[in-house]
Design a protein around this motif. Structure first.
Motif, PDB file in Angstrom:
ATOM      1  N   UNK A   1      -0.045   1.338 -17.591  1.00  0.00           N
ATOM      2  CA  UNK A   1      -0.588   1.723 -16.292  1.00  0.00           C
ATOM      3  C   UNK A   1      -1.392   0.567 -15.706  1.00  0.00           C
ATOM      4  N   UNK A   2      -1.954   0.794 -14.532  1.00  0.00           N
ATOM      5  CA  UNK A   2      -2.841  -0.194 -13.924  1.00  0.00           C
ATOM      6  C   UNK A   2      -4.145  -0.242 -14.724  1.00  0.00           C
ATOM      7  N   UNK A   3      -5.007  -1.225 -14.479  1.00  0.00           N
ATOM      8  CA  UNK A   3      -6.264  -1.315 -15.230  1.00  0.00           C
ATOM      9  C   UNK A   3      -7.059  -0.015 -15.197  1.00  0.00           C
ATOM     10  N   UNK A   4      -7.615   0.347 -16.352  1.00  0.00           N
ATOM     11  CA  UNK A   4      -8.356   1.603 -16.505  1.00  0.00           C
ATOM     12  C   UNK A   4      -9.733   1.338 -17.084  1.00  0.00           C
ATOM     13  N   UNK A   5     -10.744   2.024 -16.556  1.00  0.00           N
ATOM     14  CA  UNK A   5     -12.119   1.869 -17.044  1.00  0.00           C
ATOM     15  C   UNK A   5     -12.328   2.622 -18.349  1.00  0.00           C
ATOM     16  N   UNK A   6     -11.578   3.708 -18.536  1.00  0.00           N
ATOM     17  CA  UNK A   6     -11.750   4.513 -19.741  1.00  0.00           C
ATOM     18  C   UNK A   6     -10.463   5.255 -20.068  1.00  0.00           C
ATOM     19  N   UNK A   7     -10.315   5.576 -21.325  1.00  0.00           N
ATOM     20  CA  UNK A   7      -9.196   6.397 -21.778  1.00  0.00           C
ATOM     21  C   UNK A   7      -9.748   7.402 -22.785  1.00  0.00           C
ATOM     22  N   UNK A   8      -9.291   8.637 -22.663  1.00  0.00           N
ATOM     23  CA  UNK A   8      -9.718   9.706 -23.572  1.00  0.00           C
ATOM     24  C   UNK A   8      -8.551  10.062 -24.485  1.00  0.00           C
ATOM     25  N   UNK A   9      -8.792  10.052 -25.769  1.00  0.00           N
ATOM     26  CA  UNK A   9      -7.784  10.402 -26.765  1.00  0.00           C
ATOM     27  C   UNK A   9      -7.979  11.875 -27.115  1.00  0.00           C
ATOM     28  N   UNK A  10      -6.898  12.651 -27.050  1.00  0.00           N
ATOM     29  CA  UNK A  10      -6.981  14.098 -27.214  1.00  0.00           C
ATOM     30  C   UNK A  10      -6.519  14.597 -28.579  1.00  0.00           C
ATOM     31  N   UNK A  11      -6.091  13.715 -29.444  1.00  0.00           N
ATOM     32  CA  UNK A  11      -5.535  14.102 -30.742  1.00  0.00           C
ATOM     33  C   UNK A  11      -6.405  13.533 -31.868  1.00  0.00           C
ATOM     34  N   UNK A  12      -6.705  14.353 -32.856  1.00  0.00           N
ATOM     35  CA  UNK A  12      -7.554  13.930 -33.977  1.00  0.00           C
ATOM     36  C   UNK A  12      -6.970  12.743 -34.735  1.00  0.00           C
ATOM     37  N   UNK A  13      -5.673  12.795 -35.026  1.00  0.00           N
ATOM     38  CA  UNK A  13      -5.060  11.739 -35.826  1.00  0.00           C
ATOM     39  C   UNK A  13      -5.028  10.404 -35.083  1.00  0.00           C
ATOM     40  N   UNK A  14      -4.659  10.430 -33.803  1.00  0.00           N
ATOM     41  CA  UNK A  14      -4.686   9.203 -33.014  1.00  0.00           C
ATOM     42  C   UNK A  14      -6.118   8.677 -32.914  1.00  0.00           C
ATOM     43  N   UNK A  15      -7.070   9.564 -32.680  1.00  0.00           N
ATOM     44  CA  UNK A  15      -8.476   9.155 -32.561  1.00  0.00           C
ATOM     45  C   UNK A  15      -8.950   8.487 -33.848  1.00  0.00           C
ATOM     46  N   UNK A  16      -8.616   9.072 -34.977  1.00  0.00           N
ATOM     47  CA  UNK A  16      -9.014   8.505 -36.268  1.00  0.00           C
ATOM     48  C   UNK A  16      -8.373   7.135 -36.480  1.00  0.00           C
TER      49      UNK A  16
END
Length: 103
Positions: A77-92
């Protein structure tokens, strides 16, 4: 820019387990769906402090890492200031890679 964090962010985006953009990130934080919040290091201080405050208020694991350009590239995507991860495994996986410095 082909490290584990970039690969995991791209995979997470394709799996539909991440959101970016101010409205989507805030909406998912309010719904308590966010497992990890990544804030770009080169974001303006005002916006960075808002996201860090949101993360602290909602007891989220919040990390200041990468640049807006790098986050956007990893997500396709275009430049992003923040991204939120919604999955426990990806977050870990992403948080462990960031801790080890494997960008």
């Amino acid at each position: 820019m082909h490290g584990p964090v970039f690969q995991l962010l791209g995979l997470c985006q394709r799996a539909g387990k991440s959101v970016s953009g101010d409205f989507a990130v805030r909406a998912n934080i309010a719904k308590k769906k966010v497992k990890l919040l990544i804030v770009a290091a080169d974001t303006s201080e005002r916006i960075k402090q808002e996201y860090l405050r949101l993360g602290k208020t909602h007891n989220l694991l919040t990390v200041e890492a990468l640049t807006k350009e790098e986050i956007g590239l990893a997500l396709g995507k275009s430049p992003r200031a923040a991204v939120a991860i919604l999955d426990d495994n990806f977050a870990r996986g992403i948080s462990h890679s960031l801790e080890r410095g494997e960008v």
